[in-house]
Design a protein around this motif. Sequence first.
Motif, PDB file in Angstrom:
ATOM      1  N   ILE A  89     -13.397  -3.293  -2.687  1.00  0.00           N
ATOM      2  CA  ILE A  89     -12.261  -2.375  -2.613  1.00  0.00           C
ATOM      3  C   ILE A  89     -12.314  -1.451  -3.825  1.00  0.00           C
ATOM      4  CG2 ILE A  89      -9.745  -2.222  -2.578  1.00  0.00           C
ATOM      5  CD1 ILE A  89      -9.895  -5.271  -1.577  1.00  0.00           C
ATOM      6  N   HIS A  90     -12.616  -0.171  -3.594  1.00  0.00           N
ATOM      7  CA  HIS A  90     -12.600   0.798  -4.688  1.00  0.00           C
ATOM      8  C   HIS A  90     -11.163   1.203  -5.009  1.00  0.00           C
ATOM      9  CE1 HIS A  90     -16.870   0.943  -4.872  1.00  0.00           C
ATOM     10  NE2 HIS A  90     -17.039   1.554  -3.714  1.00  0.00           N
ATOM     11  N   ALA A  91     -10.944   1.639  -6.253  1.00  0.00           N
ATOM     12  CA  ALA A  91      -9.581   1.959  -6.729  1.00  0.00           C
ATOM     13  C   ALA A  91      -8.678   0.768  -6.447  1.00  0.00           C
ATOM     14  CB  ALA A  91      -9.040   3.230  -6.071  1.00  0.00           C
ATOM     15  N   GLY A  92      -9.104  -0.388  -6.947  1.00  0.00           N
ATOM     16  CA  GLY A  92      -8.455  -1.644  -6.619  1.00  0.00           C
ATOM     17  C   GLY A  92      -7.007  -1.758  -7.053  1.00  0.00           C
ATOM     18  N   LEU A  93      -6.577  -0.919  -8.008  1.00  0.00           N
ATOM     19  CA  LEU A  93      -5.184  -0.985  -8.459  1.00  0.00           C
ATOM     20  C   LEU A  93      -4.362   0.209  -7.975  1.00  0.00           C
ATOM     21  CD1 LEU A  93      -3.654  -3.153 -10.124  1.00  0.00           C
ATOM     22  CD2 LEU A  93      -6.111  -3.439  -9.962  1.00  0.00           C
ATOM     23  N   GLY A 129      -8.749 -14.454   4.987  1.00  0.00           N
ATOM     24  CA  GLY A 129      -9.772 -15.460   4.698  1.00  0.00           C
ATOM     25  C   GLY A 129     -11.063 -14.866   4.177  1.00  0.00           C
ATOM     26  N   ALA A 130     -11.009 -13.592   3.770  1.00  0.00           N
ATOM     27  CA  ALA A 130     -12.187 -12.924   3.210  1.00  0.00           C
ATOM     28  C   ALA A 130     -12.070 -12.885   1.681  1.00  0.00           C
ATOM     29  CB  ALA A 130     -12.313 -11.524   3.792  1.00  0.00           C
ATOM     30  N   ILE A 131     -13.118 -12.370   1.031  1.00  0.00           N
ATOM     31  CA  ILE A 131     -13.210 -12.453  -0.433  1.00  0.00           C
ATOM     32  C   ILE A 131     -13.160 -11.046  -1.029  1.00  0.00           C
ATOM     33  CG2 ILE A 131     -14.655 -13.256  -2.350  1.00  0.00           C
ATOM     34  CD1 ILE A 131     -15.979 -15.010   0.151  1.00  0.00           C
ATOM     35  N   PRO A 132     -12.031 -10.689  -1.687  1.00  0.00           N
ATOM     36  CA  PRO A 132     -11.904  -9.336  -2.234  1.00  0.00           C
ATOM     37  C   PRO A 132     -12.582  -9.174  -3.591  1.00  0.00           C
ATOM     38  CG  PRO A 132      -9.815 -10.524  -2.460  1.00  0.00           C
ATOM     39  CD  PRO A 132     -10.801 -11.477  -1.849  1.00  0.00           C
ATOM     40  N   GLU A 183      -7.149  -9.478 -10.462  1.00  0.00           N
ATOM     41  CA  GLU A 183      -7.441 -10.909 -10.323  1.00  0.00           C
ATOM     42  C   GLU A 183      -6.157 -11.720 -10.134  1.00  0.00           C
ATOM     43  OE1 GLU A 183     -10.330 -12.364 -13.140  1.00  0.00           O
ATOM     44  OE2 GLU A 183     -11.722 -10.724 -12.681  1.00  0.00           O
ATOM     45  N   LYS A 184      -5.067 -11.280 -10.773  1.00  0.00           N
ATOM     46  CA  LYS A 184      -3.776 -11.946 -10.538  1.00  0.00           C
ATOM     47  C   LYS A 184      -3.345 -11.805  -9.081  1.00  0.00           C
ATOM     48  CE  LYS A 184      -1.643 -11.679 -15.113  1.00  0.00           C
ATOM     49  NZ  LYS A 184      -0.719 -10.896 -15.954  1.00  0.00           N
ATOM     50  N   LEU A 185      -3.678 -10.670  -8.480  1.00  0.00           N
ATOM     51  CA  LEU A 185      -3.311 -10.430  -7.076  1.00  0.00           C
ATOM     52  C   LEU A 185      -4.221 -11.159  -6.094  1.00  0.00           C
ATOM     53  CD1 LEU A 185      -2.523  -6.600  -7.221  1.00  0.00           C
ATOM     54  CD2 LEU A 185      -0.866  -8.442  -6.836  1.00  0.00           C
ATOM     55  N   GLY A 186      -5.359 -11.688  -6.607  1.00  0.00           N
ATOM     56  CA  GLY A 186      -6.230 -12.457  -5.725  1.00  0.00           C
ATOM     57  C   GLY A 186      -7.671 -11.998  -5.645  1.00  0.00           C
ATOM     58  N   ALA A 187      -8.043 -10.964  -6.421  1.00  0.00           N
ATOM     59  CA  ALA A 187      -9.442 -10.527  -6.405  1.00  0.00           C
ATOM     60  C   ALA A 187     -10.340 -11.626  -6.983  1.00  0.00           C
ATOM     61  CB  ALA A 187      -9.614  -9.239  -7.208  1.00  0.00           C
ATOM     62  N   ALA A 188     -11.456 -11.873  -6.315  1.00  0.00           N
ATOM     63  CA  ALA A 188     -12.400 -12.895  -6.787  1.00  0.00           C
ATOM     64  C   ALA A 188     -13.185 -12.393  -7.995  1.00  0.00           C
ATOM     65  CB  ALA A 188     -13.355 -13.277  -5.661  1.00  0.00           C
ATOM     66  N   ALA A 189     -13.362 -11.079  -8.089  1.00  0.00           N
ATOM     67  CA  ALA A 189     -14.068 -10.476  -9.228  1.00  0.00           C
ATOM     68  C   ALA A 189     -13.710  -8.998  -9.275  1.00  0.00           C
ATOM     69  CB  ALA A 189     -15.577 -10.643  -9.086  1.00  0.00           C
ATOM     70  N   GLY A 190     -13.849  -8.432 -10.479  1.00  0.00           N
ATOM     71  CA  GLY A 190     -13.589  -7.002 -10.643  1.00  0.00           C
ATOM     72  C   GLY A 190     -14.631  -6.393 -11.549  1.00  0.00           C
ATOM     73  N   PHE A 191     -14.972  -5.132 -11.287  1.00  0.00           N
ATOM     74  CA  PHE A 191     -16.034  -4.454 -12.037  1.00  0.00           C
ATOM     75  C   PHE A 191     -15.495  -3.133 -12.582  1.00  0.00           C
ATOM     76  CE2 PHE A 191     -17.878  -6.510  -8.168  1.00  0.00           C
ATOM     77  CZ  PHE A 191     -18.278  -7.683  -8.802  1.00  0.00           C
ATOM     78  N   ASN A 192     -15.670  -2.931 -13.890  1.00  0.00           N
ATOM     79  CA  ASN A 192     -15.240  -1.698 -14.535  1.00  0.00           C
ATOM     80  C   ASN A 192     -16.316  -0.644 -14.330  1.00  0.00           C
ATOM     81  OD1 ASN A 192     -14.562   0.382 -16.289  1.00  0.00           O
ATOM     82  ND2 ASN A 192     -13.674  -0.999 -17.808  1.00  0.00           N
ATOM     83  N   TYR A 193     -16.044   0.323 -13.449  1.00  0.00           N
ATOM     84  CA  TYR A 193     -17.068   1.317 -13.096  1.00  0.00           C
ATOM     85  C   TYR A 193     -17.435   2.215 -14.268  1.00  0.00           C
ATOM     86  CZ  TYR A 193     -13.104   4.573 -12.641  1.00  0.00           C
ATOM     87  OH  TYR A 193     -11.990   5.332 -12.885  1.00  0.00           O
ATOM     88  N   LYS A 194     -16.591   2.230 -15.321  1.00  0.00           N
ATOM     89  CA  LYS A 194     -16.904   3.045 -16.500  1.00  0.00           C
ATOM     90  C   LYS A 194     -17.905   2.356 -17.414  1.00  0.00           C
ATOM     91  CE  LYS A 194     -12.402   5.344 -16.598  1.00  0.00           C
ATOM     92  NZ  LYS A 194     -11.120   5.483 -17.326  1.00  0.00           N
ATOM     93  N   GLU A 195     -18.022   1.024 -17.277  1.00  0.00           N
ATOM     94  CA  GLU A 195     -18.843   0.255 -18.224  1.00  0.00           C
ATOM     95  C   GLU A 195     -20.056  -0.417 -17.596  1.00  0.00           C
ATOM     96  OE1 GLU A 195     -16.165  -2.473 -20.089  1.00  0.00           O
ATOM     97  OE2 GLU A 195     -15.092  -0.887 -21.177  1.00  0.00           O
TER      98      GLU A 195
END
Length: 332
Positions: free
Chosen positions: A146-150, A165-168, A182-194
């Motif tokens: 999911i891009h622009a996750g926030l 039942g899928a993995i965000p 991640e508090k909302l349920g994301a399994a992982a997050g990636f900082n596209y700037k870094e």
Amino acid sequence: MLAVHFDKPGGPENLYVKEVAKPSPGEGEVLLKVAASALNRADLMQREGQYDPPPGASNILGLEASGHVVELGPGCHGHWKIGDAAMALLPGGGQAQYVTVPESLLMPIPEGLTLPQAAAIPEAWLTAFQLLHLVGNVQAGDYVLIHAGLSGVGTAAIQLTRMAGAIPLVTAGSQQKLQMAEKLGAAAGFNYKEEDFSEATLKFTKGAGVNLILDCIGGSYWEKNVNCLALDGRWVLYGLMGGADINGPLFSKLLFKRGSLITSLLRSRDNKYKQMLVNAFTEKILPHFSTEGPQRLLPVLDRIYPVTEIQEAHKYMEANKNLGKIVLELPQ
């Protein structure tokens, strides 16, 4: 009535609140007295002259609103009564004291939610629900990027992906946003700037890639999207924040993955489709905003502005600072 207005396309400084004629409900429509309306990227694009409302729609900004029914037009079926609290999906017109809505596009406000919280649901959550289920055909066990996750759609999509039942997995531009995801349920997050999100995604999925991508960025992300797409994956494009142009062998790379590129917009769909979407969402998803427990859904609000501060609200969204939705309150 008071409504958000601009005389010519341009920056946030062109926005102001002015007195305009109050609309009257037509056949099968109700008049909603608006308490709150949320801001969407489409509002910024319309203000810039890049996104005209669909034919026949109000040219006032605002794709979602909450408030109370104050008048029933001819031909209404009696589902709604004067005084009922409701929230609405709109093609435009929400950032005003009154808006007309086909009665079939109204939804009840879940118990326990405020009117500003309710205003943050229709456009973002119906978009996310549509992208995942009707367009993207999400399946249990799928990896969903999911891009622009926030963003408003992003925070909804994280929660709805988990419910399916899928993995965000998400991309975002700050550590604060990734922690919130991640508090909302994301399994992982990636900082596209870094980091390169496609490499990070492939590492997380042990080389398999993602089965579904929800992409509001477009041009600048195409190569990374295809790179981390699983075999037979679906890439759903619903925005072009990163530009419309592509340079490179998109087709050959996508063909090699047997990938599907699907495009989707909600605003321009006809009322019959929107009614079907609203009905499905009301039945399957809306009850989860009121229930306690692990399946509880929550609209994420970043800030609430009085509508008189519309310029500040647009500037804040343009700076990509928001974690969730920006809501405007209308004078009562």
